[in-house]
Design a protein around this motif. Structure first.
Motif, PDB file in Angstrom:
ATOM      1  N   SER A   1       5.159  14.237  -1.853  1.00  0.00           N
ATOM      2  CA  SER A   1       6.380  14.218  -1.047  1.00  0.00           C
ATOM      3  C   SER A   1       7.493  13.372  -1.652  1.00  0.00           C
ATOM      4  O   SER A   1       8.493  13.100  -0.988  1.00  0.00           O
ATOM      5  CB  SER A   1       6.065  13.739   0.375  1.00  0.00           C
ATOM      6  OG  SER A   1       5.557  12.425   0.350  1.00  0.00           O
TER       7      SER A   1
ATOM      8  N   LYS B   1       0.397   2.265   2.115  1.00  0.00           N
ATOM      9  CA  LYS B   1      -0.257   2.628   0.851  1.00  0.00           C
ATOM     10  C   LYS B   1       0.673   2.369  -0.327  1.00  0.00           C
ATOM     11  O   LYS B   1       0.244   1.860  -1.375  1.00  0.00           O
ATOM     12  CB  LYS B   1      -0.696   4.094   0.891  1.00  0.00           C
ATOM     13  CG  LYS B   1      -1.388   4.568  -0.352  1.00  0.00           C
ATOM     14  CD  LYS B   1      -2.709   3.851  -0.578  1.00  0.00           C
ATOM     15  CE  LYS B   1      -3.433   4.448  -1.770  1.00  0.00           C
ATOM     16  NZ  LYS B   1      -4.723   3.803  -2.021  1.00  0.00           N
ATOM     17  N   LEU B   2       1.952   2.692  -0.181  1.00  0.00           N
ATOM     18  CA  LEU B   2       2.909   2.423  -1.246  1.00  0.00           C
ATOM     19  C   LEU B   2       3.014   0.933  -1.534  1.00  0.00           C
ATOM     20  O   LEU B   2       3.118   0.521  -2.695  1.00  0.00           O
ATOM     21  CB  LEU B   2       4.283   3.009  -0.904  1.00  0.00           C
ATOM     22  CG  LEU B   2       4.387   4.526  -0.967  1.00  0.00           C
ATOM     23  CD1 LEU B   2       5.712   4.997  -0.376  1.00  0.00           C
ATOM     24  CD2 LEU B   2       4.220   5.025  -2.399  1.00  0.00           C
TER      25      LEU B   2
ATOM     26  N   ASN C   1       7.255  10.168  -3.826  1.00  0.00           N
ATOM     27  CA  ASN C   1       7.105   8.723  -3.879  1.00  0.00           C
ATOM     28  C   ASN C   1       6.766   8.347  -5.315  1.00  0.00           C
ATOM     29  O   ASN C   1       5.704   8.719  -5.813  1.00  0.00           O
ATOM     30  CB  ASN C   1       5.972   8.265  -2.954  1.00  0.00           C
ATOM     31  CG  ASN C   1       6.146   8.784  -1.543  1.00  0.00           C
ATOM     32  OD1 ASN C   1       7.082   8.410  -0.858  1.00  0.00           O
ATOM     33  ND2 ASN C   1       5.264   9.660  -1.118  1.00  0.00           N
TER      34      ASN C   1
ATOM     35  N   ASN D   1       1.247   5.071   7.442  1.00  0.00           N
ATOM     36  CA  ASN D   1       0.125   5.003   6.487  1.00  0.00           C
ATOM     37  C   ASN D   1       0.637   5.101   5.054  1.00  0.00           C
ATOM     38  O   ASN D   1       0.182   4.368   4.176  1.00  0.00           O
ATOM     39  CB  ASN D   1      -0.899   6.097   6.766  1.00  0.00           C
ATOM     40  CG  ASN D   1      -1.646   5.868   8.063  1.00  0.00           C
ATOM     41  OD1 ASN D   1      -1.739   4.749   8.556  1.00  0.00           O
ATOM     42  ND2 ASN D   1      -2.166   6.930   8.644  1.00  0.00           N
ATOM     43  N   THR D   2       1.565   6.007   4.803  1.00  0.00           N
ATOM     44  CA  THR D   2       2.140   6.140   3.463  1.00  0.00           C
ATOM     45  C   THR D   2       2.888   4.876   3.072  1.00  0.00           C
ATOM     46  O   THR D   2       2.772   4.395   1.939  1.00  0.00           O
ATOM     47  CB  THR D   2       3.076   7.365   3.392  1.00  0.00           C
ATOM     48  OG1 THR D   2       2.297   8.548   3.625  1.00  0.00           O
ATOM     49  CG2 THR D   2       3.786   7.465   2.046  1.00  0.00           C
ATOM     50  N   THR D   3       3.632   4.307   3.997  1.00  0.00           N
ATOM     51  CA  THR D   3       4.379   3.075   3.722  1.00  0.00           C
ATOM     52  C   THR D   3       3.440   1.951   3.313  1.00  0.00           C
ATOM     53  O   THR D   3       3.672   1.262   2.308  1.00  0.00           O
ATOM     54  CB  THR D   3       5.212   2.678   4.954  1.00  0.00           C
ATOM     55  OG1 THR D   3       6.093   3.765   5.288  1.00  0.00           O
ATOM     56  CG2 THR D   3       6.025   1.424   4.706  1.00  0.00           C
TER      57      THR D   3
ATOM     58  N   ARG E   1       9.019   8.225   5.977  1.00  0.00           N
ATOM     59  CA  ARG E   1       7.628   8.157   5.538  1.00  0.00           C
ATOM     60  C   ARG E   1       6.800   7.701   6.725  1.00  0.00           C
ATOM     61  O   ARG E   1       7.234   6.858   7.512  1.00  0.00           O
ATOM     62  CB  ARG E   1       7.422   7.163   4.385  1.00  0.00           C
ATOM     63  CG  ARG E   1       8.203   7.472   3.117  1.00  0.00           C
ATOM     64  CD  ARG E   1       7.764   8.792   2.498  1.00  0.00           C
ATOM     65  NE  ARG E   1       8.405   9.085   1.233  1.00  0.00           N
ATOM     66  CZ  ARG E   1       9.569   9.684   1.058  1.00  0.00           C
ATOM     67  NH1 ARG E   1      10.294  10.024   2.119  1.00  0.00           N
ATOM     68  NH2 ARG E   1      10.039   9.948  -0.140  1.00  0.00           N
ATOM     69  N   ASN E   2       5.591   8.247   6.861  1.00  0.00           N
ATOM     70  CA  ASN E   2       4.757   7.757   7.947  1.00  0.00           C
ATOM     71  C   ASN E   2       4.246   6.369   7.599  1.00  0.00           C
ATOM     72  O   ASN E   2       4.326   5.920   6.453  1.00  0.00           O
ATOM     73  CB  ASN E   2       3.647   8.754   8.317  1.00  0.00           C
ATOM     74  CG  ASN E   2       2.566   8.867   7.271  1.00  0.00           C
ATOM     75  OD1 ASN E   2       2.087   7.878   6.711  1.00  0.00           O
ATOM     76  ND2 ASN E   2       2.136  10.086   7.005  1.00  0.00           N
TER      77      ASN E   2
ATOM     78  N   ASP F   1       6.461   6.191  12.213  1.00  0.00           N
ATOM     79  CA  ASP F   1       7.230   6.564  11.031  1.00  0.00           C
ATOM     80  C   ASP F   1       8.214   5.457  10.682  1.00  0.00           C
ATOM     81  O   ASP F   1       8.673   4.718  11.553  1.00  0.00           O
ATOM     82  CB  ASP F   1       8.008   7.863  11.277  1.00  0.00           C
ATOM     83  CG  ASP F   1       7.083   9.047  11.426  1.00  0.00           C
ATOM     84  OD1 ASP F   1       6.459   9.441  10.418  1.00  0.00           O
ATOM     85  OD2 ASP F   1       6.965   9.574  12.552  1.00  0.00           O
TER      86      ASP F   1
ATOM     87  N   TYR G   1       2.733   9.064  -5.719  1.00  0.00           N
ATOM     88  CA  TYR G   1       1.773   9.064  -4.618  1.00  0.00           C
ATOM     89  C   TYR G   1       2.098  10.230  -3.705  1.00  0.00           C
ATOM     90  O   TYR G   1       3.217  10.318  -3.198  1.00  0.00           O
ATOM     91  CB  TYR G   1       1.814   7.749  -3.839  1.00  0.00           C
ATOM     92  CG  TYR G   1       0.900   7.752  -2.639  1.00  0.00           C
ATOM     93  CD1 TYR G   1      -0.481   7.785  -2.804  1.00  0.00           C
ATOM     94  CD2 TYR G   1       1.408   7.776  -1.351  1.00  0.00           C
ATOM     95  CE1 TYR G   1      -1.330   7.826  -1.714  1.00  0.00           C
ATOM     96  CE2 TYR G   1       0.571   7.809  -0.253  1.00  0.00           C
ATOM     97  CZ  TYR G   1      -0.795   7.836  -0.441  1.00  0.00           C
ATOM     98  OH  TYR G   1      -1.640   7.883   0.636  1.00  0.00           O
ATOM     99  N   ILE G   2       1.177  11.097  -3.493  1.00  0.00           N
ATOM    100  CA  ILE G   2       1.295  12.380  -2.795  1.00  0.00           C
ATOM    101  C   ILE G   2       2.558  13.119  -3.238  1.00  0.00           C
ATOM    102  O   ILE G   2       3.450  12.549  -3.844  1.00  0.00           O
ATOM    103  CB  ILE G   2       1.140  12.248  -1.254  1.00  0.00           C
ATOM    104  CG1 ILE G   2       2.200  11.382  -0.623  1.00  0.00           C
ATOM    105  CG2 ILE G   2      -0.248  11.757  -0.904  1.00  0.00           C
ATOM    106  CD1 ILE G   2       2.108  11.304   0.910  1.00  0.00           C
TER     107      ILE G   2
END
Length: 190
Positions: A52, A183-184, A54, A179-181, A176-177, A114, A49-50
């Motif tokens: 960075s 989404k994961l 993940n 939103n990313t957290t 991780r921000n 974050d 995922y993206i």
């Protein structure tokens, strides 16, 4: 149970959070190559995922510590860098999201959010006093697997979060921000 029947460990969904790849032109790893590296270790349902760092995957291996060692060694050999990851099960990540302070992530116009995932043996509780904050700008809270950091958008340039990179603590966290957290977590359930 018949003698020919053997018990297999139950498959677990994991999330590997890689530190320091594809940032500032350093440790550039294409996601296709990263997925291939995880598949070469025998993991299934590998997804990224993206860019960075993940990686979601499924494994029947037992023990996060041994998995972490195997993944770091393979990534280091494959991509030629000092690999460091924070490994969470999907259950661990669900706990991180559930333990967020009340309202965390709910006012993005007011705060930036974050999550600082800590690498064992460090714990969030032990790391908490070392995280730099600026009064009236930053707030940080500890959970079981992570620290939750929020800063005022209007004063984001005054935040002390960027100071973290100069501290020894930084080598034991990956950020991780929010939103990313979230989404994961959603991806770990599919």
């Amino acid at each position: 149970m018949p003698a020919s029947c053997t018990l297999r460990p139950m498959a677990t969904r994991y999330i590997a959070l890689l530190r320091g790849i594809n940032v500032g032109g350093n440790n550039i790893i294409p996601m296709v190559a990263l997925r291939a590296a995880f598949e070469s270790m025998g993991f299934t349902d590998v997804a990224t995922y993206i860019a960075s760092g993940n990686v979601l995957f499924t494994s029947s291996s037992v023990g996060k510590a041994s998995l972490t060692t195997e993944i770091e060694a393979t990534l280091g050999e494959t991509f030629g860098y000092a690999s460091s990851i924070v490994l969470l099960s999907a259950k661990d990540l669900a706990r991180v999201v559930a333990e967020a302070p009340p309202g965390f992530g709910r006012k993005p116009a007011l705060h930036r959010y974050d999550v600082l995932f800590v690498k064992p043996p460090l714990t969030a509780k032990r790391a908490l006093p070392e995280v730099p904050t600026r009064e009236g700008v930053d707030q940080v809270f500890a959970g079981a697997h992570a620290l939750y950091f929020q800063r005022l958008v209007a004063k984001a340039s005054q935040s002390r979060l960027s100071k973290l990179v100069s501290l020894p603590l930084y080598k034991s966290v990956t950020i991780r921000n929010w939103n990313t957290t979230e989404k994961l977590l959603a991806l770990s359930r599919t």
